[in-house]
Write an enzyme that holds these catalytic residues in place. Structure first.
Site: not given
Ligand code: PEP
Length: 253
Positions: A9, A11, A95, A97, A167, A173, A212
Site C-alpha cells: 500500500n 498510500k 483501510h 486511514e 490491521e 505506520g 509495520s
Molecule cells: C498499511 O498502510 O496498510 C500499513 C500496514 O502500513 P505500515 O506497514 O506502514 O504499518
C-alpha cells in the site's frame, strides 16, 4: 491450502520517476509465476503507469479505494469499472486511514466492497481495532462489528475469492508490530466469525496481517496458521524490504 498474498500500500506517495525505479527493482526479483501473489496498490493517477510497467509480470496492481457508485455526478470519485478498465486486480476497502480520516462508516465500506465485487475486482477488506479499543478489551467486539457489517450487506458468499486484512490501527505506520500470537488470535477470531455463516468460505479465506510488517518480522508473522501473508505500507516503498517480505510469505508452505 489457502492462497497467500503480499500486497503493498503506497498510500499518498510516489512520482513517475520514483515509481518507475521501485517497480523496475521489484520486476527484477519477483518471478512471473509463484504460489504467493504479489501486488502493489498505488495512487490512482499512477495506475496507468503501473499497468504499462507490470503487464505480463508476476506483480499485480490495484487501487487504495473506490467509489460505491459506478458512474454519474460524483465529482472526484473513481469507480470500480474504471479500475477494472486500468487492469487492476485488487482494491483496498475500508483501510483504517479511510475510516478514521475520511469518516468511512462500516456501512459505506460494505457498499464499497460490493461495488468492487460487481466490477470483478478482488477487494482487500481491512479491519482492525484502535489502541484504546484493545486496552478496553474490545478488540473482538470491534472486529465482529466490522465483519458483521459486510456479512449483513451481501452475506458470506461475497467473501469467496476476496481477501481480509487484519490491521490493528495502533500498529499501522507506528513501527509497533502486533506479536505473531496477537495477530493469529485476532485473525482466528475473524475466520471464526465468518465460519459462523459459511465454514467452507472461512476455511479458504486469505487473511493478511498489516501493521509495520518488515523484512525482520515477516517470517515470524507469516508462520502463524491464520496469517496468509501481509498488507505492507511503509516497507512497500523500499524494494529490498518488500521483496524480502514477499519471499518470507512465499517460503511458508
Ligand atoms: C498499511 O498502510 O496498510 C500499513 C500496514 O502500513 P505500515 O506497514 O506502514 O504499518
Amino acid at each position: 491450502m489457502r492462497s497467500k498474498a503480499v500486497v503493498g500500500n503506497w498510500k499518498l506517495n510516489g512520482s513517475l520517476a520514483t515509481n518507475e525505479a521501485l517497480l523496475e527493482a521489484l520486476l527484477r526479483e519477483i518471478p512471473r509465476q509463484a504460489a504467493t501473489a504479489c501486488a502493489v496498490c498505488v495512487p490512482s493517477p499512477y495506475l496507468a503507469q503501473a499497468r504499462a510497467l507490470l503487464d505480463g509480470s508476476g506483480i499485480a496492481w490495484g487501487a487504495q479505494d473506490l467509489s460505491r457508485y459506478e458512474k454519474g455526478a460524483y465529482t472526484g470519485e473513481v469507480s470500480g469499472p474504471m479500475l477494472a478498465d486500468l487492469g487492476c486486480r485488487y482494491v483496498l476497502v475500508g483501510h483504517s486511514e479511510r475510516r478514521s480520516i475520511f469518516g468511512e462508516s462500516d456501512a459505506l465500506v460494505a457498499e464499497k466492497y460490493a461495488a468492487a465485487r460487481r466490477s470483478g475486482l478482488t477487494p482487500v477488506f481491512c479491519v482492525g481495532e484502535t489502541l484504546e479499543e484493545r486496552e478496553q478489551g474490545r478488540t473482538e467486539a470491534v472486529l465482529a462489528r466490522q465483519v458483521d457489517a459486510l456479512l449483513h450487506n451481501g452475506g458470506a458468499k461475497q467473501l469467496d475469492g476476496g481477501i481480509v486484512a487484519y490491521e490493528p490501527v495502533w500498529a499501522i505506520g507506528t513501527g509497533k508490530t502486533a506479536s505473531s500470537a496477537q495477530a493469529d488470535e485476532a485473525q482466528a477470531f475473524i475466520r471464526g466469525r465468518i465460519a459462523g455463516k459459511d465454514a467452507a468460505i472461512a476455511a479458504a479465506l486469505t487473511i493478511l496481517y498489516g501493521g509495520s510488517v518488515k523484512a525482520s518480522n515477516a517470517a515470524e508473522l507469516f508462520a502463524m496458521p491464520n496469517v496468509d501473508g501481509g498488507l505492507v505500507g511503509g516497507a512497500s516503498l523500499v524494494a529490498e524490504e518488500f521483496v524480502a517480505i514477499w519471499r518470507a510469505a512465499d517460503a511458508r508452505r
